[in-house]
Scaffold this motif. Structure first.
Motif, PDB file in Angstrom:
ATOM      1  N   SER A 199      -9.864  59.898  20.426  1.00  0.00           N
ATOM      2  CA  SER A 199     -10.856  59.658  21.473  1.00  0.00           C
ATOM      3  C   SER A 199     -10.410  58.614  22.483  1.00  0.00           C
ATOM      4  O   SER A 199     -10.996  58.501  23.559  1.00  0.00           O
ATOM      5  CB  SER A 199     -12.179  59.207  20.840  1.00  0.00           C
ATOM      6  N   GLY A 200      -9.390  57.822  22.147  1.00  0.00           N
ATOM      7  CA  GLY A 200      -8.957  56.735  23.014  1.00  0.00           C
ATOM      8  C   GLY A 200      -9.810  55.498  22.898  1.00  0.00           C
ATOM      9  O   GLY A 200      -9.729  54.602  23.743  1.00  0.00           O
ATOM     10  N   LYS A 201     -10.628  55.375  21.843  1.00  0.00           N
ATOM     11  CA  LYS A 201     -11.523  54.237  21.693  1.00  0.00           C
ATOM     12  C   LYS A 201     -10.955  53.208  20.732  1.00  0.00           C
ATOM     13  O   LYS A 201     -10.306  53.543  19.746  1.00  0.00           O
ATOM     14  CB  LYS A 201     -12.886  54.713  21.180  1.00  0.00           C
ATOM     15  N   ALA A 202     -11.231  51.937  21.032  1.00  0.00           N
ATOM     16  CA  ALA A 202     -10.911  50.859  20.105  1.00  0.00           C
ATOM     17  C   ALA A 202     -11.882  50.923  18.931  1.00  0.00           C
ATOM     18  O   ALA A 202     -13.064  51.220  19.099  1.00  0.00           O
ATOM     19  CB  ALA A 202     -11.023  49.517  20.803  1.00  0.00           C
ATOM     20  N   VAL A 203     -11.366  50.651  17.725  1.00  0.00           N
ATOM     21  CA  VAL A 203     -12.180  50.726  16.511  1.00  0.00           C
ATOM     22  C   VAL A 203     -11.801  49.579  15.594  1.00  0.00           C
ATOM     23  O   VAL A 203     -10.752  48.947  15.747  1.00  0.00           O
ATOM     24  CB  VAL A 203     -11.953  52.072  15.773  1.00  0.00           C
ATOM     25  N   ASP A 204     -12.681  49.291  14.611  1.00  0.00           N
ATOM     26  CA  ASP A 204     -12.275  48.433  13.508  1.00  0.00           C
ATOM     27  C   ASP A 204     -11.171  49.149  12.736  1.00  0.00           C
ATOM     28  O   ASP A 204     -11.037  50.375  12.823  1.00  0.00           O
ATOM     29  CB  ASP A 204     -13.459  48.148  12.591  1.00  0.00           C
ATOM     30  N   PRO A 205     -10.359  48.415  11.982  1.00  0.00           N
ATOM     31  CA  PRO A 205      -9.242  49.058  11.278  1.00  0.00           C
ATOM     32  C   PRO A 205      -9.675  50.273  10.472  1.00  0.00           C
ATOM     33  O   PRO A 205     -10.632  50.208   9.691  1.00  0.00           O
ATOM     34  CB  PRO A 205      -8.724  47.938  10.364  1.00  0.00           C
TER      35      PRO A 205
END
Length: 256
Positions: A199-205
């Motif tokens: 998705s191209g989104k930043a996430v938690d690990p």
């Protein structure tokens, strides 16, 4: 937060030899990380990026007042194109390359064709942009590694920094992470990353998404995440994008 897809120039400018932990430096381009561990006896390079990243490595070394000859070892979390690009060129410079024993055969023989699942995910625009960026930096041009040293689960490597090997299969069969217990630094490779490449989104690990289409074994990925959760509070340095600090036990129930 959506990660902008034009951040390549920013990453080259801002994350060339950036000290992200005591004696650990991040080199990042095309959202793909390499790390340098500084020890009393030289440097260890964790992962080897893409074929076009030699300039990035040299710029990072220059920033910390070092050069290629100060690298005493290259240690690889796994054998994927965006993690081995400089391994063979550095081996030709006399620097030993280390891989998990389950990745030795692939390292020596080369990666071959991408799995069919790679193409089944190409309908996702963010994934396509990510892969296109990797190809721009030479993905597909990496060389097989002519000679490697191997390690196993729990081994403390006799290289600068003396990282401990944690076998974390799932994304790839021979995937491993590296642990510096005194400083609680975890080089997680692609066992846990802070970017959802679908998705191209930043996430938690989290493990790399895509299930068994893009990974070796989804169930093993989840087992490895729980295994790493037993470490608790860490400074996590992933294979892609930004480091993360926190308690992995709060994200994943530790393995029994």
């Amino acid at each position: 937060m959506r990660i902008p897809w034009n951040i390549e120039s920013h990453l080259r400018e801002e994350q060339v030899g950036t000290e992200v932990a005591d004696g650990v430096y991040q080199l990042c381009s095309t959202m793909t990380n390499m790390y340098l561990i500084e020890g009393d006896d030289g440097l260890t390079l964790v992962d080897a990026g893409l074929p076009a990243h030699m300039d990035l490595l040299q710029a990072g070394l220059e920033r910390i007042e070092a050069d290629i000859s100060d690298i005493n070892a290259v240690i690889l979390t796994h054998i994927d194109p965006d993690h081995i690009g400089l391994a063979e060129p550095l081996r030709k410079e006399g620097i030993p390359v280390w891989v998990h024993e389950d990745g030795e055969e692939v390292a020596l023989e080369g990666l071959g064709k991408p799995p069919i699942g790679f193409f089944l995910l190409m309908w996702r625009p963010a994934f396509v942009r990510f892969i296109r960026a990797l190809m721009k930096d030479g993905m597909g041009d990496e060389e097989p590694i002519a000679e490697v040293n191997t390690f196993t689960e729990g081994q403390v490597l006799d290289v600068p920094g003396q990282p401990e090997v944690i076998h974390t299969p799932g994304h790839r069969e021979g995937h491993c992470s590296f642990w510096l217990p005194d400083s609680r630094i975890l080089f997680a490779g692609d066992a846990l990353i802070t970017l959802d490449i679908m998705s191209g989104k930043a996430v938690d690990p989290e493990p790399v998404r895509g299930g068994d289409l893009f990974n070796f074994n989804k169930e093993q990925q989840e087992d490895s995440a729980r295994k790493l959760a037993t470490l608790g509070q860490v400074s996590l340095l992933p294979g892609h994008v930004d480091p993360w600090r926190g308690d992995l036990g709060e994200l994943y129930s530790p393995a029994d």
